[in-house]
Design a protein around this motif. Structure first.
Motif, PDB file in Angstrom:
ATOM      1  N   PRO A 225      53.672  41.658  23.878  1.00 27.39           N
ATOM      2  CA  PRO A 225      52.731  40.574  23.563  1.00 27.39           C
ATOM      3  C   PRO A 225      52.646  40.385  22.048  1.00 27.39           C
ATOM      4  O   PRO A 225      52.635  41.364  21.300  1.00 27.39           O
ATOM      5  N   ALA A 226      52.613  39.155  21.610  1.00 25.88           N
ATOM      6  CA  ALA A 226      52.518  38.874  20.172  1.00 25.88           C
ATOM      7  C   ALA A 226      51.520  37.735  19.963  1.00 25.88           C
ATOM      8  O   ALA A 226      51.286  36.923  20.866  1.00 25.88           O
ATOM      9  N   TYR A 227      50.948  37.693  18.757  1.00 26.99           N
ATOM     10  CA  TYR A 227      49.842  36.780  18.484  1.00 26.99           C
ATOM     11  C   TYR A 227      49.962  36.204  17.076  1.00 26.99           C
ATOM     12  O   TYR A 227      50.691  36.743  16.242  1.00 26.99           O
ATOM     13  N   LEU A 228      49.176  35.158  16.807  1.00 21.85           N
ATOM     14  CA  LEU A 228      49.008  34.699  15.425  1.00 21.85           C
ATOM     15  C   LEU A 228      47.971  35.611  14.761  1.00 21.85           C
ATOM     16  O   LEU A 228      46.975  35.978  15.383  1.00 21.85           O
ATOM     17  N   THR A 229      48.198  35.919  13.513  1.00 18.81           N
ATOM     18  CA  THR A 229      47.333  36.894  12.841  1.00 18.81           C
ATOM     19  C   THR A 229      45.892  36.374  12.655  1.00 18.81           C
ATOM     20  O   THR A 229      45.695  35.188  12.391  1.00 18.81           O
ATOM     21  N   VAL A 230      44.920  37.256  12.778  1.00 23.24           N
ATOM     22  CA  VAL A 230      43.531  36.912  12.434  1.00 23.24           C
ATOM     23  C   VAL A 230      43.194  37.381  11.018  1.00 23.24           C
ATOM     24  O   VAL A 230      42.154  37.028  10.478  1.00 23.24           O
ATOM     25  N   SER A 231      44.088  38.193  10.435  1.00 21.93           N
ATOM     26  CA  SER A 231      43.860  38.743   9.095  1.00 21.93           C
ATOM     27  C   SER A 231      45.101  39.536   8.704  1.00 21.93           C
ATOM     28  O   SER A 231      45.712  40.178   9.547  1.00 21.93           O
ATOM     29  N   GLY A 232      45.441  39.478   7.414  1.00 26.62           N
ATOM     30  CA  GLY A 232      46.589  40.257   6.941  1.00 26.62           C
ATOM     31  C   GLY A 232      46.204  41.651   6.475  1.00 26.62           C
ATOM     32  O   GLY A 232      47.014  42.368   5.902  1.00 26.62           O
ATOM     33  N   GLN A 233      44.958  42.027   6.729  1.00 26.03           N
ATOM     34  CA  GLN A 233      44.435  43.255   6.131  1.00 26.03           C
ATOM     35  C   GLN A 233      45.213  44.512   6.493  1.00 26.03           C
ATOM     36  O   GLN A 233      45.529  45.328   5.629  1.00 26.03           O
ATOM     37  N   LEU A 234      45.496  44.704   7.772  1.00 32.15           N
ATOM     38  CA  LEU A 234      46.121  45.974   8.160  1.00 32.15           C
ATOM     39  C   LEU A 234      47.456  46.141   7.438  1.00 32.15           C
ATOM     40  O   LEU A 234      47.774  47.214   6.938  1.00 32.15           O
ATOM     41  N   GLN A 235      48.219  45.053   7.367  1.00 30.06           N
ATOM     42  CA  GLN A 235      49.526  45.130   6.703  1.00 30.06           C
ATOM     43  C   GLN A 235      49.370  45.295   5.191  1.00 30.06           C
ATOM     44  O   GLN A 235      50.134  46.034   4.558  1.00 30.06           O
ATOM     45  N   VAL A 236      48.379  44.612   4.627  1.00 34.20           N
ATOM     46  CA  VAL A 236      48.232  44.672   3.176  1.00 34.20           C
ATOM     47  C   VAL A 236      47.729  46.063   2.761  1.00 34.20           C
ATOM     48  O   VAL A 236      48.003  46.530   1.656  1.00 34.20           O
ATOM     49  N   GLU A 237      47.038  46.749   3.654  1.00 29.87           N
ATOM     50  CA  GLU A 237      46.625  48.127   3.356  1.00 29.87           C
ATOM     51  C   GLU A 237      47.844  49.005   3.088  1.00 29.87           C
ATOM     52  O   GLU A 237      47.816  49.889   2.225  1.00 29.87           O
ATOM     53  N   GLY A 238      48.904  48.766   3.836  1.00 26.64           N
ATOM     54  CA  GLY A 238      50.133  49.537   3.631  1.00 26.64           C
ATOM     55  C   GLY A 238      50.673  49.359   2.216  1.00 26.64           C
ATOM     56  O   GLY A 238      51.120  50.316   1.578  1.00 26.64           O
ATOM     57  N   PHE A 239      50.599  48.136   1.718  1.00 24.61           N
ATOM     58  CA  PHE A 239      51.085  47.871   0.358  1.00 24.61           C
ATOM     59  C   PHE A 239      50.118  48.404  -0.700  1.00 24.61           C
ATOM     60  O   PHE A 239      50.551  48.861  -1.752  1.00 24.61           O
ATOM     61  N   ALA A 240      48.811  48.354  -0.430  1.00 27.00           N
ATOM     62  CA  ALA A 240      47.838  48.902  -1.382  1.00 27.00           C
ATOM     63  C   ALA A 240      48.060  50.404  -1.520  1.00 27.00           C
ATOM     64  O   ALA A 240      47.947  50.966  -2.611  1.00 27.00           O
ATOM     65  N   CYS A 241      48.417  51.052  -0.399  1.00 32.45           N
ATOM     66  CA  CYS A 241      48.609  52.501  -0.424  1.00 32.45           C
ATOM     67  C   CYS A 241      50.021  52.837  -0.922  1.00 32.45           C
ATOM     68  O   CYS A 241      50.604  53.859  -0.555  1.00 32.45           O
ATOM     69  N   ALA A 242      50.581  51.947  -1.717  1.00 32.48           N
ATOM     70  CA  ALA A 242      51.894  52.166  -2.322  1.00 32.48           C
ATOM     71  C   ALA A 242      51.953  51.503  -3.696  1.00 32.48           C
ATOM     72  O   ALA A 242      52.416  52.092  -4.658  1.00 32.48           O
ATOM     73  N   LEU A 243      51.444  50.271  -3.796  1.00 33.82           N
ATOM     74  CA  LEU A 243      51.487  49.547  -5.069  1.00 33.82           C
ATOM     75  C   LEU A 243      50.137  49.518  -5.773  1.00 33.82           C
ATOM     76  O   LEU A 243      50.022  48.967  -6.855  1.00 33.82           O
ATOM     77  N   GLY A 244      49.134  50.066  -5.157  1.00 36.72           N
ATOM     78  CA  GLY A 244      47.826  50.193  -5.801  1.00 36.72           C
ATOM     79  C   GLY A 244      46.915  49.005  -5.590  1.00 36.72           C
ATOM     80  O   GLY A 244      45.934  49.094  -4.866  1.00 36.72           O
ATOM     81  N   LYS A 245      47.237  47.878  -6.253  1.00 37.25           N
ATOM     82  CA  LYS A 245      46.372  46.698  -6.146  1.00 37.25           C
ATOM     83  C   LYS A 245      47.219  45.519  -5.679  1.00 37.25           C
ATOM     84  O   LYS A 245      48.163  45.127  -6.377  1.00 37.25           O
ATOM     85  N   VAL A 246      46.873  44.980  -4.549  1.00 41.73           N
ATOM     86  CA  VAL A 246      47.663  43.892  -3.966  1.00 41.73           C
ATOM     87  C   VAL A 246      46.724  42.861  -3.342  1.00 41.73           C
ATOM     88  O   VAL A 246      45.527  43.113  -3.184  1.00 41.73           O
ATOM     89  N   TYR A 247      47.283  41.715  -3.002  1.00 46.45           N
ATOM     90  CA  TYR A 247      46.502  40.738  -2.229  1.00 46.45           C
ATOM     91  C   TYR A 247      47.441  39.913  -1.388  1.00 46.45           C
ATOM     92  O   TYR A 247      48.622  39.780  -1.694  1.00 46.45           O
TER      93      TYR A 247
END
Ligand code: 4AD
Ligand code: MG
Length: 463
Positions: free
Chosen positions: A202-224
């Motif tokens: 099952p796949a959906y349209l995103t309600v928020s990019g937060q979960l994915q962006v957390e992965g980048f924050a926990c690598a690049l520090g500050k992201v959006y």
């Protein structure tokens, strides 16, 4: 000869220049002196430039005197200082060409004002109105400021996916993305078999990019991330869309108070840039839409945001002596009427509410030591209510898994997200700003459908 915009042709510096202009006719007025005035707009700014079309133009009788509202034209001529009041310049045409005619009878945008409801039914033409032109320019300015603000502070822009298998908010308000034929879906044990679907699940349209962006924050520090988000909630309100744009910064090593500081500086910067760079459009909104708008924006730009816990807010609401449509009690969600009372009547200021009951907020928010509340924050502003929602994130693996189970979510489905807590977990925080709520706030417009080019709401996806 330079082709210039109406915005540039309106400036006093343009006087004396030979120029070419292109745009759409707002109105034409024929003078008894045997020449015509054409108000030309090209969307570059709120104002029009007045084109003076002399009777000597070879196509004067055949073309100029039949120019209708909505027609597109190209003009060559000289910019002159205007003798008329309220405009620095005008353009004396030496050539005027009709590019595309508009049938005067059929053109839906007549000179008289139209209701915003009517304009929604012609969403492809409404950008030509003063109001929607102003909204579009303000929306652009806010978007540009957002990228500048983060870039100046060392944030990286991350493009999170539009299609996802995870429900970030855990609220189940998802649009399904599927290529299965609804008339003859593949089945297994009597149910639709999504393993046969395009993504094998099952796949959906995103309600928020937060979960994915957390992965980048926990690598690049500050992201959006800054992109479209989709919510299949049946909310027919002036503040909800089924498709809206959200800006979500995420910062490693930020706690809730750092998060609040950033959110406050961010909103203030968006307001300051709008006031500095969209003066003509804001003046228009002040004249036509909301008299108070400029003062309200200046107030929010200049005053510190108050920080009030959810518990204190409930106390204030309970003691207010007001009768509420939705009852106030600790543990109940705050509704628009409560949020607006707090910012517009009680505090008369933007307010950051924090530490909400754990039952009201998604699984990813950090649980406080009291066990009852989570490190949530909502930024409320006068006129709109909630404009930002954010939190410090739960960085403890066991607590996070517990919260997922508590909300009926299967931690295995979020295994990749839990990895961020398994390997080098850090305290981190972030928030989401709704772009349309921001434009509502900046413009004083009343309905969110009127600040997005093509609104999608329950029952509406035309254009
Ligand atoms: O409070 P929300 O649901 O928070 C999140 O989505 C978090 N994942 C954000 C984060 O922490 N990264 O939504 C954030 C903001 C709201 O405050 C509001 O401005 C806007 O998004 N918003 C909507 N705007 C228009 N229509 C809707 N249906 C909206 N839902 C939320
Ligand atoms: Mg929220």
């Amino acid at each position: 000869m330079d082709t210039i915009s109406v915005a540039d042709a309106r400036k006093a510096e343009a006087v004396g220049k030979a120029v070419r202009l292109r745009g759409w006719v707002r109105t034409r007025r024929d003078s008894k002196g045997g020449f015509s005035f054409v108000e030309l707009n090209d969307g570059s700014c709120q104002g029009n430039v007045q084109v003076v079309a002399p009777g000597e133009l070879p196509n004067y009788e055949a073309v100029v005197k039949h120019l209708h509202t909505g027609a597109s034209i190209a003009v060559e001529g000289e910019v002159k200082a205007s003798p008329a009041k309220g405009q620095a310049t005008e353009v004396l045409a030496s050539k005027l060409e009709l590019v595309g005619d508009a049938d005067a009878e059929a053109y839906p945008l007549q000179k008289k004002g139209h209701s915003f409801e009517f304009l929604r039914t012609i969403a492809h033409l409404r950008p030509r109105t003063n109001t929607f032109g102003a909204v579009a320019r303000l929306r652009h300015r806010a978007s540009k400021t957002i990228h500048d603000f983060f870039d100046e502070r060392g944030f990286f822009y991350v493009h999170t996916p539009v299609i996802t298998a995870s429900d970030c908010e855990g609220a189940g308000a998802l649009f399904r993305v599927s290529t299965i034929d609804p008339d003859s879906p593949p089945k297994a044990e009597g149910k639709v078999d999504y393993t046969k679907d395009f993504f094998g699940r099952p796949a959906y349209l995103t309600v928020s990019g937060q979960l994915q962006v957390e992965g980048f924050a926990c690598a690049l520090g500050k992201v959006y991330t800054f992109g479209p988000t989709f919510r299949a909630e049946n909310s027919n309100t002036p503040r909800h869309l089924a498709e809206f744009w959200m800006i979500e910064p995420e910062m490693a090593f930020y706690d809730l108070s750092d998060n609040m500081d950033l959110a406050e500086a961010f909103l203030k910067r968006i307001i300051a840039d709008s006031l500095d760079k969209c003066g003509e459009d804001l003046k228009f909104f002040a004249e036509r839409v909301d008299k108070e708008i400029i003062g309200r924006l200046e107030g929010v730009r200049d005053k510190p945001f108050l920080r009030v816990s959810y518990t204190e807010a409930v106390d204030i609401l309970a003691k207010s002596g007001k009768t509420w449509e939705f009852p106030v009690a600790w543990g109940n969600d705050l509704q628009s009427e409560h949020e607006r009372f707090l910012t517009e009547q009680h505090f008369k200021s933007p307010v950051i509410l924090y530490d909400y009951p754990r039952t009201l907020k998604p699984f990813y928010m950090r649980v406080n030591d009291d066990g009852r509340t989570v490190r949530a924050m909502d930024v409320l502003v006068p006129g709109v209510g909630e404009i930002i929602g954010g939190s410090q994130r739960e960085e403890r693996l066991d607590v996070l898994e517990g919260r997922m189970r508590e909300q009926g979510l299967d931690p295995h489905a979020y295994d990749w997200y839990l990895d961020l807590r398994r390997y080098g977990t850090v305290p981190h925080s972030g928030f989401g700003l709704g772009l349309e709520r921001t434009v509502l706030f900046l413009s004083g417009m009343a309905n969110i459908r009127d600040v997005i080019p093509f609104p999608r709401t329950p029952g509406n996806a035309e254009f």
